[in-house]
Scaffold this motif. Structure first.
Motif, mmCIF file in Angstrom:
data_model
loop_
_atom_site.group_PDB
_atom_site.id
_atom_site.type_symbol
_atom_site.label_atom_id
_atom_site.label_comp_id
_atom_site.label_asym_id
_atom_site.label_seq_id
_atom_site.Cartn_x
_atom_site.Cartn_y
_atom_site.Cartn_z
ATOM 1 N N SER A 270 0.819 -1.221 0.000
ATOM 2 C CA SER A 270 0.000 0.000 0.000
ATOM 3 C C SER A 270 0.854 1.273 0.000
ATOM 4 O O SER A 270 0.329 2.378 -0.175
ATOM 5 C CB SER A 270 -0.936 0.011 1.217
ATOM 6 O OG SER A 270 -0.184 0.111 2.431
ATOM 7 N N PHE A 271 2.137 1.095 0.190
ATOM 8 C CA PHE A 271 3.042 2.252 0.213
ATOM 9 C C PHE A 271 3.368 2.647 -1.224
ATOM 10 O O PHE A 271 3.935 1.871 -1.988
ATOM 11 C CB PHE A 271 4.319 1.891 0.977
ATOM 12 C CG PHE A 271 5.298 3.023 1.128
ATOM 13 C CD1 PHE A 271 5.055 4.058 2.014
ATOM 14 C CD2 PHE A 271 6.466 3.055 0.374
ATOM 15 C CE1 PHE A 271 5.954 5.099 2.164
ATOM 16 C CE2 PHE A 271 7.375 4.084 0.521
ATOM 17 C CZ PHE A 271 7.112 5.115 1.412
ATOM 18 N N ASN A 272 3.006 3.874 -1.602
ATOM 19 C CA ASN A 272 3.217 4.345 -2.974
ATOM 20 C C ASN A 272 3.968 5.669 -2.984
ATOM 21 O O ASN A 272 4.437 6.141 -1.938
ATOM 22 C CB ASN A 272 1.878 4.467 -3.704
ATOM 23 C CG ASN A 272 0.898 5.367 -2.958
ATOM 24 O OD1 ASN A 272 1.294 6.235 -2.169
ATOM 25 N ND2 ASN A 272 -0.397 5.162 -3.194
ATOM 26 N N ALA A 273 4.083 6.260 -4.151
ATOM 27 C CA ALA A 273 4.846 7.502 -4.293
ATOM 28 C C ALA A 273 4.238 8.636 -3.483
ATOM 29 O O ALA A 273 4.962 9.474 -2.928
ATOM 30 C CB ALA A 273 4.938 7.882 -5.766
ATOM 31 N N ASP A 274 2.916 8.662 -3.393
ATOM 32 C CA ASP A 274 2.265 9.718 -2.597
ATOM 33 C C ASP A 274 2.611 9.561 -1.118
ATOM 34 O O ASP A 274 2.890 10.546 -0.427
ATOM 35 C CB ASP A 274 0.748 9.649 -2.778
ATOM 36 C CG ASP A 274 0.308 10.085 -4.169
ATOM 37 O OD1 ASP A 274 1.142 10.677 -4.879
ATOM 38 O OD2 ASP A 274 -0.844 9.817 -4.539
ATOM 39 N N ALA A 275 2.581 8.317 -0.625
ATOM 40 C CA ALA A 275 2.922 8.066 0.777
ATOM 41 C C ALA A 275 4.387 8.392 1.036
ATOM 42 O O ALA A 275 4.742 8.905 2.108
ATOM 43 C CB ALA A 275 2.631 6.605 1.123
ATOM 44 N N LEU A 276 5.232 8.106 0.062
ATOM 45 C CA LEU A 276 6.658 8.429 0.193
ATOM 46 C C LEU A 276 6.848 9.928 0.356
ATOM 47 O O LEU A 276 7.599 10.376 1.239
ATOM 48 C CB LEU A 276 7.417 7.922 -1.033
ATOM 49 C CG LEU A 276 8.896 8.283 -1.122
ATOM 50 C CD1 LEU A 276 9.672 7.702 0.059
ATOM 51 C CD2 LEU A 276 9.496 7.781 -2.432
ATOM 52 N N SER A 277 6.168 10.709 -0.476
ATOM 53 C CA SER A 277 6.273 12.170 -0.389
ATOM 54 C C SER A 277 5.863 12.674 0.989
ATOM 55 O O SER A 277 6.544 13.510 1.588
ATOM 56 C CB SER A 277 5.399 12.824 -1.464
ATOM 57 O OG SER A 277 5.778 12.400 -2.751
ATOM 58 N N LYS A 278 4.743 12.163 1.493
ATOM 59 C CA LYS A 278 4.245 12.604 2.794
ATOM 60 C C LYS A 278 5.224 12.285 3.914
ATOM 61 O O LYS A 278 5.481 13.116 4.791
ATOM 62 C CB LYS A 278 2.889 11.944 3.076
ATOM 63 C CG LYS A 278 1.757 12.458 2.211
ATOM 64 C CD LYS A 278 0.451 11.751 2.529
ATOM 65 C CE LYS A 278 -0.678 12.238 1.629
ATOM 66 N NZ LYS A 278 -1.949 11.519 1.904
ATOM 67 N N GLN A 279 5.770 11.056 3.899
ATOM 68 C CA GLN A 279 6.682 10.670 4.980
ATOM 69 C C GLN A 279 8.018 11.413 4.898
ATOM 70 O O GLN A 279 8.723 11.532 5.898
ATOM 71 C CB GLN A 279 6.902 9.160 4.959
ATOM 72 C CG GLN A 279 5.657 8.381 5.343
ATOM 73 C CD GLN A 279 5.976 7.009 5.899
ATOM 74 O OE1 GLN A 279 7.040 6.776 6.478
ATOM 75 N NE2 GLN A 279 5.046 6.081 5.727
ATOM 76 N N LEU A 280 8.344 11.904 3.716
ATOM 77 C CA LEU A 280 9.550 12.722 3.574
ATOM 78 C C LEU A 280 9.291 14.177 3.940
ATOM 79 O O LEU A 280 10.222 14.981 4.032
ATOM 80 C CB LEU A 280 10.077 12.646 2.132
ATOM 81 C CG LEU A 280 10.681 11.316 1.683
ATOM 82 C CD1 LEU A 280 11.010 11.359 0.192
ATOM 83 C CD2 LEU A 280 11.932 10.985 2.490
ATOM 84 N N GLY A 281 8.012 14.507 4.164
ATOM 85 C CA GLY A 281 7.664 15.885 4.492
ATOM 86 C C GLY A 281 7.749 16.803 3.298
ATOM 87 O O GLY A 281 8.001 18.011 3.436
ATOM 88 N N LEU A 282 7.514 16.248 2.099
ATOM 89 C CA LEU A 282 7.606 17.016 0.861
ATOM 90 C C LEU A 282 6.288 16.962 0.105
ATOM 91 O O LEU A 282 5.491 16.029 0.271
ATOM 92 C CB LEU A 282 8.710 16.442 -0.043
ATOM 93 C CG LEU A 282 10.127 16.378 0.523
ATOM 94 C CD1 LEU A 282 11.030 15.595 -0.436
ATOM 95 C CD2 LEU A 282 10.688 17.776 0.752
ATOM 96 N N SER A 283 6.069 17.948 -0.724
ATOM 97 C CA SER A 283 4.931 17.891 -1.638
ATOM 98 C C SER A 283 5.269 16.899 -2.750
ATOM 99 O O SER A 283 6.430 16.502 -2.912
ATOM 100 C CB SER A 283 4.651 19.268 -2.229
ATOM 101 O OG SER A 283 5.723 19.650 -3.096
ATOM 102 N N LYS A 284 4.254 16.505 -3.528
ATOM 103 C CA LYS A 284 4.507 15.590 -4.636
ATOM 104 C C LYS A 284 5.512 16.189 -5.621
ATOM 105 O O LYS A 284 6.397 15.496 -6.134
ATOM 106 C CB LYS A 284 3.201 15.264 -5.364
ATOM 107 C CG LYS A 284 2.194 14.480 -4.539
ATOM 108 C CD LYS A 284 0.925 14.231 -5.344
ATOM 109 C CE LYS A 284 -0.134 13.536 -4.514
ATOM 110 N NZ LYS A 284 -1.391 13.307 -5.284
ATOM 111 N N THR A 285 5.360 17.493 -5.860
ATOM 112 C CA THR A 285 6.251 18.173 -6.808
ATOM 113 C C THR A 285 7.685 18.212 -6.279
ATOM 114 O O THR A 285 8.640 17.965 -7.020
ATOM 115 C CB THR A 285 5.766 19.609 -7.067
ATOM 116 O OG1 THR A 285 4.435 19.573 -7.587
ATOM 117 C CG2 THR A 285 6.674 20.309 -8.061
ATOM 118 N N GLN A 286 7.837 18.522 -5.001
ATOM 119 C CA GLN A 286 9.174 18.567 -4.409
ATOM 120 C C GLN A 286 9.840 17.193 -4.427
ATOM 121 O O GLN A 286 11.023 17.069 -4.762
ATOM 122 C CB GLN A 286 9.080 19.072 -2.966
ATOM 123 C CG GLN A 286 8.739 20.541 -2.822
ATOM 124 C CD GLN A 286 8.502 20.928 -1.376
ATOM 125 O OE1 GLN A 286 7.920 20.171 -0.593
ATOM 126 N NE2 GLN A 286 8.962 22.125 -1.010
#
Length: 359
Positions: A270-286
């Motif tokens: 269930s871990f995807n690119a969107d979840a990765l962005s959130k856990q890194l504290g970044l927006s999708k674009t960043q």
């Protein structure tokens, strides 16, 4: 007796080799009282660091001896294994009449080493043959092999430029295999003991492991300490680092954070690119911009690549079925896994599982 190594941060820019020798004599003068034998010391005046090697009954005796001799203890002291740690990482070396550590070439030994870590995935060739070739190259380039409990190859180099040249030769060997052996080569340079370590070259080994795990898209990567050390010890006009990615301190901090998130979540389907962005504290674009700039691929592709590599390794070392490996590696469909695996590696996972490659 057990072997210990300590770390001293030299506060004064005016400290000389003679000053360190006088301090060493104070240690020797009381070593018998504490049951110690001071073997030699490593000195790096540019970095204002010194490392003493001693035998003693326990760590407490080392601490008390330094306090008596100098009024203050070392910044840190750790116990090291002669066979499994000290000699593989530091080499045998030599010392002068003042017990100052020397390299085999007779230069003052700073104690700093460049650690090289090679990871690869043998898809169509027995990994033992590849490992032998890598080890031979390391020995030819004056590296000391370090035994580690996995299929990776680690080595320690006194000279950073030797390590860089070795990494490039190993990369050329992989390329000569036809591009069907994914690999990562990581280089980092650091000191044997720091203020908080409990293990020899603890921080440097952590760094190469992080860079190695994430480095399959980069091929060869090295930290900025290695680049600076290599330039200092080699004619920069003769040291071609084209094709090597240099990781500065800020970039490594980002890689370290990314690695921690991925290590925790990579096998969760269930871990995807969107979840990765959130856990890194970044927006999708960043996240897209940062990951694409470093690895040349977007976050979604990076996740897929790392999962496929994880699965491929599992297939070569475990007795699990393809379906079990697929689910364990974060894929929620064995059929989809088989398709993307074949597209990526040009081999069916079932064939790889039966081939014994990597054993």
């Amino acid at each position: 007796m057990p072997l210990f190594m300590d770390f001293h941060k030299l506060d004064s820019d005016a400290i000389t080799e003679e000053d360190m020798y006088k301090a060493h004599l104070r240690d020797i003068a009381i070593q018998n009282k504490h049951g110690l034998v001071y073997k030699k010391y490593y000195l790096n005046l540019n970095h204002k660091t010194a490392f003493c090697l001693m035998e003693g009954p326990n760590k407490k005796a080392c601490i008390e001896s330094h306090k008596e001799a100098h009024g203050v203890g070392a910044c840190n002291i750790i116990e090291v294994s002669p066979e499994h740690e000290f000699i593989p990482y530091m080499g045998k070396g030599d010392q002068n009449e003042k017990d100052l550590a020397l390299t085999l070439s007779g230069e003052v030994d700073s104690g700093f080493r460049t650690i090289l870590l090679v990871d690869f995935l043998a898809l169509t060739k027995p990994s033992d043959n590849i490992t032998t070739e890598i080890r031979d190259t390391i020995e030819q380039k004056k590296g000391n092999l370090v035994k580690i409990p996995n299929k990776k190859v680690m080595a320690s180099f006194i000279n950073a430029s030797d390590a860089v040249k070795c990494s490039m030769e190993i990369a050329l060997y992989f390329e000569a295999l036809g591009g069907n052996v994914p690999f990562s080569i990581a280089l980092a340079t650091g000191q044997p003991v720091d203020e908080h370590s409990t293990d020899l070259f603890e921080e440097t080994k952590k760094k190469v492991r992080v860079m190695s795990r994430l480095g399959f898209e980069l091929g060869i990567c090295m930290d900025s300490n290695t680049e600076l050390s290599a330039i200092k010890t080699n004619d920069s006009s003769q040291l071609d680092t084209a094709g090597i990615t240099t990781i500065d301190h800020a970039t490594y901090a980002e890689m370290q954070k990314l690695d921690a998130v991925l290590m925790k979540n990579l096998n969760d389907s269930s871990f995807n690119a969107d979840a990765l962005s959130k856990q890194l504290g970044l927006s999708k674009t960043q996240a897209y911009r940062k990951i694409s700039a470093l690895f040349g691929i977007p976050p979604k592709r990076l996740l897929s690549e790392l999962r496929l590599l994880d699965a491929a390794k599992a297939l070569t070392i475990s007795g699990k079925t393809v379906s079990e490996v697929a689910y364990d590696s974060g894929f929620n469909s064995p059929t989809y896994f088989t398709r993307v695996f074949r597209n990526r590696f040009d081999i069916l996972p079932s064939k790889m599982n039966k081939s014994g490659f990597g054993q």
